[in-house]
Write a protein that holds these residues in place. Structure first.
Motif, mmCIF file in Angstrom:
data_model
loop_
_atom_site.group_PDB
_atom_site.id
_atom_site.type_symbol
_atom_site.label_atom_id
_atom_site.label_comp_id
_atom_site.label_asym_id
_atom_site.label_seq_id
_atom_site.Cartn_x
_atom_site.Cartn_y
_atom_site.Cartn_z
ATOM 1 N N ARG A 42 0.833 -1.200 0.000
ATOM 2 C CA ARG A 42 0.000 0.000 0.000
ATOM 3 C C ARG A 42 0.873 1.258 0.000
ATOM 4 O O ARG A 42 0.552 2.244 -0.681
ATOM 5 C CB ARG A 42 -0.937 -0.011 1.210
ATOM 6 C CG ARG A 42 -2.106 0.956 1.069
ATOM 7 C CD ARG A 42 -3.136 0.737 2.162
ATOM 8 N NE ARG A 42 -3.770 -0.564 2.101
ATOM 9 C CZ ARG A 42 -4.779 -0.854 1.286
ATOM 10 N NH1 ARG A 42 -5.243 0.062 0.441
ATOM 11 N NH2 ARG A 42 -5.306 -2.062 1.298
ATOM 12 N N THR A 75 0.870 4.035 -3.100
ATOM 13 C CA THR A 75 0.579 5.442 -2.825
ATOM 14 C C THR A 75 1.709 6.340 -3.315
ATOM 15 O O THR A 75 1.469 7.398 -3.919
ATOM 16 C CB THR A 75 0.340 5.641 -1.315
ATOM 17 O OG1 THR A 75 -0.659 4.738 -0.869
ATOM 18 C CG2 THR A 75 -0.129 7.065 -1.030
ATOM 19 N N ALA A 94 2.498 11.342 -0.255
ATOM 20 C CA ALA A 94 2.065 9.969 -0.012
ATOM 21 C C ALA A 94 1.934 9.696 1.490
ATOM 22 O O ALA A 94 0.975 9.052 1.935
ATOM 23 C CB ALA A 94 3.040 8.983 -0.639
ATOM 24 N N ARG A 126 -1.281 11.177 2.778
ATOM 25 C CA ARG A 126 -2.429 10.346 2.421
ATOM 26 C C ARG A 126 -2.559 9.133 3.339
ATOM 27 O O ARG A 126 -3.671 8.714 3.691
ATOM 28 C CB ARG A 126 -2.296 9.857 0.981
ATOM 29 C CG ARG A 126 -2.919 10.769 -0.054
ATOM 30 C CD ARG A 126 -2.763 10.202 -1.441
ATOM 31 N NE ARG A 126 -3.374 8.874 -1.595
ATOM 32 C CZ ARG A 126 -3.312 8.166 -2.722
ATOM 33 N NH1 ARG A 126 -2.652 8.645 -3.783
ATOM 34 N NH2 ARG A 126 -3.884 6.984 -2.794
ATOM 35 N N LEU A 127 -1.440 8.562 3.709
ATOM 36 C CA LEU A 127 -1.443 7.351 4.525
ATOM 37 C C LEU A 127 -1.473 7.632 6.019
ATOM 38 O O LEU A 127 -1.555 6.685 6.815
ATOM 39 C CB LEU A 127 -0.212 6.505 4.202
ATOM 40 C CG LEU A 127 -0.163 5.903 2.795
ATOM 41 C CD1 LEU A 127 1.217 5.318 2.518
ATOM 42 C CD2 LEU A 127 -1.232 4.823 2.654
#
Length: 321
Positions: free
Chosen positions: A11, A15, A25, A28-29
């Motif tokens: 994942r 991303t 990224a 986002r995570l």
């Protein structure tokens, strides 16, 4: 190359590949950028290849990174589908034996009130022995009935919770000699042939209970009747044979029949909630709690004076699964 890959690493890789920027990224995570960088480097080590070309100005995918991307997306999509499938659990499948029987229906209704966010679905297997095979196969979650009457091989894979000592009754044609009585002493059934499911492979626990009750009282068990599927067919067969039917007091009356409680003594059907050992389901606790609440509120586990049960049943009704 590692034999297993942590989906978290995939994942993070996907991303970064979509953002081509480690900071965006990481946002986002919801992780620190350093932690994301470590995960990407770990994935590269486990795959034995470089996935990104990093410079101070940009991040780009290597040929191996381009090759990994569609595979990683498929793996993550499959994982998301799996988690979604179990986020909303399947319905809890609860066998009520037959439509109209009061005790199982009331427990299910109470459980639905206790667990409004879950689906509890009714099924009708007509007898606990028939339901037991479905329970052990995982096609059914819970049922109700006489646990002591099951074959020991079936009981070995099941657990139970006593729910009720349910008074028994007899269903009589409305023109039967005893139909006008408010209750029927067992001695008055001497010479009668009573239908108790003989020959039905789904209900031997009920036929066995009748055999114990009738023993020494000159009451016969009616011979097997054609196995009727559905209320209308059952009514038709019983109207043709005209045999009284052994039942419980809350059994729904059929057309042209009356339901009369049995007395002297009052025979009791020992009803348990039965399930497969090791069953886990978010609604199952609500079902057990509903059974316990109703048992306490309605005093279902208090035996009336002058009652009868087989000695073996008492042992199981004193135990808890």
């Amino acid at each position: 190359m590692a034999a297993h890959l942590d989906p978290r690493l995939l994942r993070g890789f996907v991303t970064v590949a979509e953002e081509l920027h480690f900071t965006r990224a990481a946002v986002r995570l919801h992780v620190a950028q350093q932690a994301l960088s470590r995960d990407v480097r770990r994935l590269e080590r486990e795959l034995g290849t470089e996935l990104f070309v990093r410079t101070t100005r940009q991040v780009t995918l290597t040929p191996d990174g381009e090759r990994l991307l569609p595979h990683a997306r498929r793996v993550l999509h499959a994982q998301d589908e799996l988690l979604a499938a179990f986020h909303q659990p399947r319905p809890l499948l609860v066998d009520l034996n037959s439509p109209g029987l009061g005790t199982p229906r009331r427990v299910l209704h109470e459980a639905r009130e206790l667990a409004p966010g879950h689906e509890l679905m009714a099924r009708y297997e007509s007898g606990l022995t028939g339901a037991a095979g479905e329970l052990l196969a995982g096609r059914l979650d819970a049922s109700f009935g006489r646990f002591a009457g099951l074959d020991p091989a079936l009981r070995a894979g099941l657990d139970h919770q006593p729910v009720r000592f349910e008074p028994m009754a007899v269903v009589l044609p409305e023109d039967h000699r005893l139909a006008a009585w408010e209750s029927v002493p067992l001695a008055e059934l001497a010479g009668e042939s009573i239908y108790a499911g003989a020959g039905n492979p789904r209900t031997p626990e009920w036929t066995g209970l009748a055999r114990l009750l009738f023993e020494g009282r000159d009451i016969e068990i009616a011979p097997p009747a054609p196995l009727a599927v559905g209320e209308e067919e059952f009514q038709r067969i019983m109207a043709r044979t005209r045999n009284p039917i052994l039942a419980v007091t809350e059994f729904p009356a059929l057309p042209s029949t009356v339901v009369r409680p049995l007395v002297d003594p009052v025979p009791l059907s020992c009803v348990s909630l039965v399930w497969r050992r090791g069953l886990t389901h978010p609604a199952f606790d609500a079902l057990r709690r509903a059974a316990a609440l109703l048992s306490a509120e309605m005093q279902w586990l208090r035996r009336p004076a002058g009652s009868w049960t087989p000695a073996g049943d008492d042992v199981f009704m004193a135990s808890h699964g």
